[in-house]
Design an enzyme around this catalytic site. Structure first.
Site, PDB file in Angstrom:
ATOM      1  CD  GLU A 166       6.492  70.010  13.181  1.00  9.33           C
ATOM      2  OE1 GLU A 166       5.529  69.557  13.175  1.00  9.33           O
ATOM      3  OE2 GLU A 166       6.776  70.142  13.210  1.00  9.33           O
ATOM      4  CG  ASP A 174       6.744  74.957  11.470  1.00  8.78           C
ATOM      5  OD1 ASP A 174       7.212  74.322  11.884  1.00  8.78           O
ATOM      6  OD2 ASP A 174       5.511  74.994  10.526  1.00  8.78           O
ATOM      7  CG  ASP A 216       1.641  68.499   9.798  1.00 10.33           C
ATOM      8  OD1 ASP A 216       2.067  68.671   8.714  1.00 10.33           O
ATOM      9  OD2 ASP A 216       2.322  69.316  11.081  1.00 10.33           O
ATOM     10  CE  LYS A 274      11.203  69.116  12.934  1.00  7.30           C
ATOM     11  NZ  LYS A 274       9.691  69.763  12.332  1.00  7.30           N
TER      12      LYS A 274
END
Length: 616
Positions: free
Chosen positions: A181, A13, A207, A76
């Site tokens: 994810e 992850d 999420d 990211k």
């Protein structure tokens, strides 16, 4: 699902603020989250550069306040984007490190490493974090690891997904698959429920992480995981909540002390760290005290922040989360009444206001908290990795049916986006669309492939284009265009003019803004250089520690009267002189090679041993 890969495989992850790695364990019939060298199961996605070394993870984050300009995070949020993107332009105001425009408008991060300026792209920073995760896994497994499944936000576009895959290549990983994810979290949930034989269930995955927000609606039936719809925002998460608090506190500090700390990177980093802590405290308490001594110009910072104030500062962002939830249900054409479980994933899902809004929306339904929100995504990725490999036993034979997150189509007259595959379509998928030539005697047709939800094609993301030769004919000559997406999400587009048999196709690789093979190869070599430099530093530190430990032992021995009384005065002077020299060697900040410490330790041992051997 065909198994193609040999050897151990891990699930990673790769998060905005924290990353996590897991591996399937045959003996336990479960995926195991692997702790890092600090004993933590999650690792900060931070990379820092100093005059001596490169730091990754906890060590990098721990020194961020003292070295803000050379401590990089949020990679990211940069990956797969253009420098001119408004998202990056806004975030640059909050980053202490410098970001500039490189070739083809690609953002580049400028840092100082060993006294020299280096320009790094987001893929390189992400590759360093991935390398750290791989090393954590290799230490745990006591064997090399090459294969990995890496997760990305469900709403990452094609460019961001492929840039993430490039980061994996630079890190020396074979990225077997990139998966969403929330889908990975759904696998983790499904495995927990699998033993219960619960039958068909509609599961909503919420999420909310450090930098991104995703929701997915899945239907679970036996070993089948069917994603019905997904939605999200690739720039919404805990970082944004922290930044709101930082802005508020900067204003309060200015109002109370008539001092503006907004231009001081070190002060802002210390404040940001304090806000992160306060946010976590406010998840279980109604107030948190932020106290920082001498934050700026000798002025102390002390302020009480209440949960109510935190919620007020972020109310619009929390409500935005709820809008995305509604949008996902609408896309799935599913009523909230038939959702069986709402699963919380991501550290920011612990925020009480977020949970309250979500519970109210789902009419008081209890939220599913049985899986660790920080670890669920890595857990699911490890399951997917095990399914893609040969020789791994006891893995449930799960069938995962994912969806494409964005609409795919082509440009037609007046630059209109004609959607061929709508978003949230299950993949793999193959779909044909017929088009016609626009004017008489047209000799060729341009096929432009876009992804996105805007009606004007040019406002969407151009994935690729090609030109098809056609026979000259009156306008209206039919052209068959076929869009095909495989299980890995790879898009292939073909076009055919049937009457002449002319056909052409393109596998979308989206080279625009991506790293070339030469750049990737260069970065792989640089990664090896970084690794060699890191190992060199580790050896030096070990040599220094060995010398320091030996000096400590010598001091203890010299204090022992039974030993000291037997030494001659000459030996005592020689030993004490050598000990003082050794201490100076360790305390001296001037750069020295490893061999200096190794050689001195050897000499010191010889001096001490020769003196002691006289008593034997």
């Amino acid at each position: 699902m065909a198994k193609k890969h040999k050897g151990p495989a891990i699930g990673i992850d790769l998060g905005t603020t924290y990353s996590c790695v897991a591996v399937w364990q045959d003996q336990n019939n479960t995926a195991e989250i692997i702790h890092n060298d600090q004993g933590n199961r999650i690792t900060p996605s931070f990379v820092a550069f100093t005059n001596d070394q490169r730091l990754i993870g906890d060590a990098a984050k721990n020194q961020a306040a003292s070295n803000p300009a050379n401590t990089v995070f949020d990679a990211k949020r940069l990956i797969g984007r253009k420098f001119s993107d408004s998202v990056i332009q806004n975030d640059m105001e909050l980053w202490p490190f410098k970001v500039v425009s490189g070739f083809d408008d690609k953002p580049e991060i400028i840092v100082k490493y060993k006294g020299e300026e280096k320009r790094l792209c987001a893929e390189e920073i992400s590759s360093m974090v991935l390398t750290k995760m791989r090393e954590i896994a290799e230490k745990f497994l006591e064997s090399p690891v090459k294969n990995a499944v890496v997760t990305v936000p469900a709403y990452f576009n094609d460019s961001q997904r492929k840039a993430t895959k490039d980061a994996g290549v630079i890190a020396g990983l074979n990225v077997m698959r990139i998966i969403n994810e929330p889908t990975a979290a759904g696998l983790a949930y499904g495995l927990q429920k699998r033993e219960s034989n619960i039958g068909k269930r509609n599961v909503f995955i919420f999420d909310l992480g450090g930098g991104t927000f995703d929701v997915s609606l899945l239907t679970l039936k036996g070993d089948s995981f069917d994603v019905k719809a997904t939605s999200g925002d690739t720039h919404l998460g805990g970082e944004d909540f922290d930044n709101r608090m930082v802005h508020h506190l900067v204003k309060e500090f200015r109002r109370k002390n008539k001092v503006d700390l907004s231009g001081n990177a070190r002060a802002l980093r210390r404040l940001k760290t304090a806000c992160e802590r306060a946010k976590r405290t406010l998840s279980y308490d109604t107030e948190a005290t932020i106290g920082i001594d001498a934050i700026y110009e000798g002025v102390d910072f002390h302020l009480l922040v209440t949960r109510a104030k935190f919620e007020q500062l972020n109310r619009d962002l929390f409500e935005k989360c709820l809008e995305i939830v509604k949008n996902c249900l609408a896309n799935a054409k599913m009523d909230k009444n038939i959702v069986d479980d709402v699963v919380l994933v991501g550290g920011s899902s612990r925020i009480p206001k977020v949970q309250q809004l979500l519970q109210d929306f789902f009419m008081g339904k209890d939220l599913y908290n049985s899986i660790n929100p920080d670890e669920a995504v890595a857990y699911g990725a490890a399951v997917q990795a095990a399914l893609l490999c040969d020789g791994i036993k006891n893995v449930p034979n799960l069938v995962l049916q994912d969806v494409t997150p964005l609409s795919l189509g082509t440009s037609i007259y007046d630059d209109i986006m004609d959607v061929v595959i709508p978003k949230n379509t299950s993949i793999p998928i193959r779909k044909k669309q017929e088009y016609v030539t626009c004017y008489d005697d047209q000799s060729s047709v341009n096929i432009d492939v876009y992804e996105g939800e805007r009606m004007v094609a040019i406002e969407n993301n151009l994935l690729g284009l090609f030109n098809l030769k056609v026979r000259r004919a009156p306008r209206g000559l039919p052209i068959q265009v076929c869009f095909s997406i495989d299980a890995d999400g790879i898009l292939n587009v073909s076009a055919e003019e049937e009457s002449s048999g002319n056909k052409k196709n393109i596998t979308i690789t989206n080279e625009n803004g991506r790293l070339t093979s030469e750049e990737i190869e260069r970065m792989i070599q640089e990664a090896e250089h970084f690794k060699a430099e890191d190992m060199k530093h580790v050896k030096k530190v070990r040599a220094m520690n060995a010398l320091d430990d030996y000096l400590y032992d010598m001091r203890k021995v010299m204090k022992d009267d039974s030993v000291a009384s037997k030494l001659t005065s000459v030996d005592k002077v020689r030993i004490n002189s050598a000990m003082i020299k050794g201490k100076k060697l360790i305390d001296d900040n001037q750069p020295k090679e490893t061999y200096v410490f190794v050689d001195f330790l050897r000499e010191l041992k010889n001096t001490f041993d020769s003196a002691l051997n006289k008593f034997k």
